[in-house]
Design a protein around this motif. Structure first.
Motif, PDB file in Angstrom:
ATOM      1  N   MET A 109      10.851 -12.497  66.386  1.00 14.20           N
ATOM      2  CA  MET A 109      10.513 -13.832  65.885  1.00 14.20           C
ATOM      3  C   MET A 109      11.063 -14.877  66.833  1.00 14.20           C
ATOM      4  SD  MET A 109       9.051 -15.452  63.543  1.00 14.20           S
ATOM      5  CE  MET A 109       8.911 -17.137  63.156  1.00 14.20           C
ATOM      6  N   TYR A 110      10.329 -15.934  67.015  1.00 18.07           N
ATOM      7  CA  TYR A 110      10.750 -17.003  67.910  1.00 18.07           C
ATOM      8  C   TYR A 110      11.383 -18.114  67.107  1.00 18.07           C
ATOM      9  CZ  TYR A 110       5.769 -16.028  67.615  1.00 18.07           C
ATOM     10  OH  TYR A 110       4.558 -15.520  67.280  1.00 18.07           O
ATOM     11  N   GLY A 111      12.330 -18.780  67.737  1.00 16.64           N
ATOM     12  CA  GLY A 111      12.940 -19.946  67.121  1.00 16.64           C
ATOM     13  C   GLY A 111      13.632 -19.632  65.806  1.00 16.64           C
ATOM     14  N   TYR A 112      13.857 -20.652  65.035  1.00 14.47           N
ATOM     15  CA  TYR A 112      14.454 -20.522  63.716  1.00 14.47           C
ATOM     16  C   TYR A 112      13.729 -21.480  62.791  1.00 14.47           C
ATOM     17  CZ  TYR A 112      16.860 -24.823  65.005  1.00 14.47           C
ATOM     18  OH  TYR A 112      17.135 -26.109  65.383  1.00 14.47           O
ATOM     19  N   SER A 113      13.876 -21.265  61.527  1.00 14.20           N
ATOM     20  CA  SER A 113      13.180 -22.085  60.553  1.00 14.20           C
ATOM     21  C   SER A 113      14.192 -22.955  59.813  1.00 14.20           C
ATOM     22  CB  SER A 113      12.430 -21.178  59.572  1.00 14.20           C
ATOM     23  OG  SER A 113      11.742 -21.939  58.638  1.00 14.20           O
ATOM     24  N   LEU A 141      16.394 -35.224  61.819  1.00 13.40           N
ATOM     25  CA  LEU A 141      14.942 -35.172  61.695  1.00 13.40           C
ATOM     26  C   LEU A 141      14.233 -35.484  63.010  1.00 13.40           C
ATOM     27  CD1 LEU A 141      14.323 -36.564  58.103  1.00 13.40           C
ATOM     28  CD2 LEU A 141      14.660 -34.223  58.872  1.00 13.40           C
ATOM     29  N   ALA A 142      14.858 -36.284  63.877  1.00  9.85           N
ATOM     30  CA  ALA A 142      14.297 -36.480  65.217  1.00  9.85           C
ATOM     31  C   ALA A 142      14.270 -35.143  65.944  1.00  9.85           C
ATOM     32  CB  ALA A 142      15.098 -37.514  65.998  1.00  9.85           C
ATOM     33  N   GLY A 143      15.282 -34.314  65.710  1.00 15.87           N
ATOM     34  CA  GLY A 143      15.301 -32.968  66.289  1.00 15.87           C
ATOM     35  C   GLY A 143      14.138 -32.125  65.805  1.00 15.87           C
ATOM     36  N   CYS A 144      13.767 -32.293  64.540  1.00 15.17           N
ATOM     37  CA  CYS A 144      12.595 -31.570  64.015  1.00 15.17           C
ATOM     38  C   CYS A 144      11.355 -31.941  64.820  1.00 15.17           C
ATOM     39  CB  CYS A 144      12.336 -31.928  62.548  1.00 15.17           C
ATOM     40  SG  CYS A 144      13.595 -31.423  61.382  1.00 15.17           S
ATOM     41  N   THR A 145      11.191 -33.239  65.101  1.00 12.82           N
ATOM     42  CA  THR A 145       9.988 -33.682  65.797  1.00 12.82           C
ATOM     43  C   THR A 145       9.920 -33.151  67.221  1.00 12.82           C
ATOM     44  OG1 THR A 145      10.884 -35.782  66.639  1.00 12.82           O
ATOM     45  CG2 THR A 145       9.908 -35.801  64.423  1.00 12.82           C
ATOM     46  N   GLU A 146      11.057 -32.906  67.822  1.00 12.73           N
ATOM     47  CA  GLU A 146      11.072 -32.421  69.198  1.00 12.73           C
ATOM     48  C   GLU A 146      11.014 -30.902  69.291  1.00 12.73           C
ATOM     49  OE1 GLU A 146      10.613 -34.446  71.886  1.00 12.73           O
ATOM     50  OE2 GLU A 146      10.213 -35.607  70.085  1.00 12.73           O
ATOM     51  N   LEU A 147      11.624 -30.209  68.352  1.00 15.49           N
ATOM     52  CA  LEU A 147      11.710 -28.754  68.422  1.00 15.49           C
ATOM     53  C   LEU A 147      10.684 -28.045  67.556  1.00 15.49           C
ATOM     54  CD1 LEU A 147      15.604 -28.398  68.205  1.00 15.49           C
ATOM     55  CD2 LEU A 147      14.185 -28.533  70.262  1.00 15.49           C
ATOM     56  N   GLY A 148       9.900 -28.798  66.775  1.00 16.20           N
ATOM     57  CA  GLY A 148       8.952 -28.192  65.840  1.00 16.20           C
ATOM     58  C   GLY A 148       7.717 -27.638  66.538  1.00 16.20           C
ATOM     59  N   ILE A 174      11.953 -24.433  68.144  1.00 17.47           N
ATOM     60  CA  ILE A 174      12.164 -23.736  69.413  1.00 17.47           C
ATOM     61  C   ILE A 174      12.699 -24.742  70.420  1.00 17.47           C
ATOM     62  CG2 ILE A 174      11.108 -22.437  71.298  1.00 17.47           C
ATOM     63  CD1 ILE A 174       8.856 -21.646  69.357  1.00 17.47           C
ATOM     64  N   ASN A 175      13.839 -24.434  71.015  1.00 24.11           N
ATOM     65  CA  ASN A 175      14.399 -25.271  72.053  1.00 24.11           C
ATOM     66  C   ASN A 175      13.843 -24.794  73.386  1.00 24.11           C
ATOM     67  OD1 ASN A 175      15.889 -26.649  73.947  1.00 24.11           O
ATOM     68  ND2 ASN A 175      17.808 -26.498  72.786  1.00 24.11           N
ATOM     69  N   SER A 176      12.873 -25.527  73.917  1.00 21.35           N
ATOM     70  CA  SER A 176      12.178 -25.089  75.131  1.00 21.35           C
ATOM     71  C   SER A 176      13.068 -25.088  76.366  1.00 21.35           C
ATOM     72  CB  SER A 176      10.933 -25.949  75.371  1.00 21.35           C
ATOM     73  OG  SER A 176      11.308 -27.288  75.561  1.00 21.35           O
ATOM     74  N   THR A 177      14.255 -25.690  76.284  1.00 19.95           N
ATOM     75  CA  THR A 177      15.170 -25.604  77.420  1.00 19.95           C
ATOM     76  C   THR A 177      15.915 -24.280  77.423  1.00 19.95           C
ATOM     77  OG1 THR A 177      16.950 -26.713  76.205  1.00 19.95           O
ATOM     78  CG2 THR A 177      15.497 -28.101  77.538  1.00 19.95           C
ATOM     79  N   ASN A 178      15.960 -23.597  76.271  1.00 16.86           N
ATOM     80  CA  ASN A 178      16.662 -22.313  76.166  1.00 16.86           C
ATOM     81  C   ASN A 178      15.736 -21.119  76.088  1.00 16.86           C
ATOM     82  OD1 ASN A 178      18.995 -23.824  76.024  1.00 16.86           O
ATOM     83  ND2 ASN A 178      19.150 -23.700  73.806  1.00 16.86           N
ATOM     84  N   GLU A 179      14.507 -21.310  75.642  1.00 18.34           N
ATOM     85  CA  GLU A 179      13.576 -20.195  75.499  1.00 18.34           C
ATOM     86  C   GLU A 179      12.151 -20.662  75.776  1.00 18.34           C
ATOM     87  OE1 GLU A 179      13.037 -18.850  71.289  1.00 18.34           O
ATOM     88  OE2 GLU A 179      14.478 -20.436  70.854  1.00 18.34           O
ATOM     89  N   ALA A 180      11.343 -19.735  76.221  1.00 19.46           N
ATOM     90  CA  ALA A 180       9.945 -20.040  76.537  1.00 19.46           C
ATOM     91  C   ALA A 180       9.151 -20.232  75.248  1.00 19.46           C
ATOM     92  CB  ALA A 180       9.338 -18.914  77.353  1.00 19.46           C
ATOM     93  N   ILE A 181       8.185 -21.121  75.302  1.00 20.22           N
ATOM     94  CA  ILE A 181       7.308 -21.349  74.155  1.00 20.22           C
ATOM     95  C   ILE A 181       6.213 -20.282  74.205  1.00 20.22           C
ATOM     96  CG2 ILE A 181       5.768 -22.977  72.998  1.00 20.22           C
ATOM     97  CD1 ILE A 181       8.739 -23.874  73.178  1.00 20.22           C
ATOM     98  N   PRO A 182       6.102 -19.421  73.185  1.00 18.58           N
ATOM     99  CA  PRO A 182       5.058 -18.390  73.177  1.00 18.58           C
ATOM    100  C   PRO A 182       3.656 -19.012  73.231  1.00 18.58           C
ATOM    101  CG  PRO A 182       6.719 -17.936  71.509  1.00 18.58           C
ATOM    102  CD  PRO A 182       6.994 -19.322  72.031  1.00 18.58           C
ATOM    103  N   ALA A 183       2.734 -18.297  73.800  1.00 17.90           N
ATOM    104  CA  ALA A 183       1.365 -18.779  73.996  1.00 17.90           C
ATOM    105  C   ALA A 183       0.665 -19.130  72.684  1.00 17.90           C
ATOM    106  CB  ALA A 183       0.551 -17.746  74.767  1.00 17.90           C
TER     107      ALA A 183
END
Length: 176
Positions: free
Chosen positions: A1-5, A24-31, A41-50
């Motif tokens: 599973m990617y990211g966290y919920s 909540l600003a974090g939600c808008t950036e990592l959602g 998903i923090n795209s600086t730490n992990e790749a965004i799945p296709a």
């Protein structure tokens, strides 16, 4: 599973106040939406799945907020809304009575894109709006600072990076 919920990031509509603005600003950036599930998903730490796409939230400022509000870190949303409060017993129609929002200043230093509407209604106490990076509003940029009360301070509006908005509507005590 990617990211966290994160449970507070699961709704498509986020209601922001002074206490939760950074979270909540974090939600808008990592959602991201991955297989019909919203995850962070923090795209600086992990790749965004296709199979994942950036998830855009509808952001509303809490009607009970008083004073200034800053929301750093939020760069893209579907909708952004500030609205006064509908008076008790007032009909929800064109002639409805609204009480003004008590927000006095709004600082969105990182906001660049609103895919639908950026809307401020019934916010006659707003004396400062800072959106220096806002480039695109997909539908309506609507700012109504009308109050019907003489003597309210005028606001200077500036959108130095704005290159597109389908419709622009400005009303109220606007100085420049």
């Amino acid at each position: 599973m990617y990211g966290y919920s994160a449970p507070y990031c699961q709704s498509s509509s986020l209601t922001v106040n002074s206490a939760n603005a950074v979270t909540l600003a974090g939600c808008t950036e990592l959602g991201y939406r991955c297989n019909d599930k919203v995850v962070q998903i923090n795209s600086t730490n992990e790749a965004i799945p296709a199979n994942c796409t950036h998830y855009l939230y509808n952001v509303t400022v809490d009607r009970d907020i008083k004073g200034p509000l800053g929301i750093p870190g939020m760069t893209e949303v579907s909708d952004f809304n500030i609205n006064g409060t509908l008076a008790t017993g007032s009909a929800k129609e064109f002639n409805a009575v609204f009480y003004s929002s008590n927000i006095t200043s709004l600082d969105l230093p990182d906001l660049e894109n609103v895919t639908s509407s950026f809307r401020i209604d019934h916010a006659s106490l707003l004396t400062s709006l800072n959106v220096p990076k806002l480039k695109d509003v997909g539908e309506t940029l609507h700012i109504d600072l009308s109050s019907g009360r003489p003597g309210e301070s005028a606001i200077n509006l500036s959108f130095p990076s704005l290159s597109h908005a389908h419709d622009i509507w400005l009303g109220g005590n606007i100085d420049a």
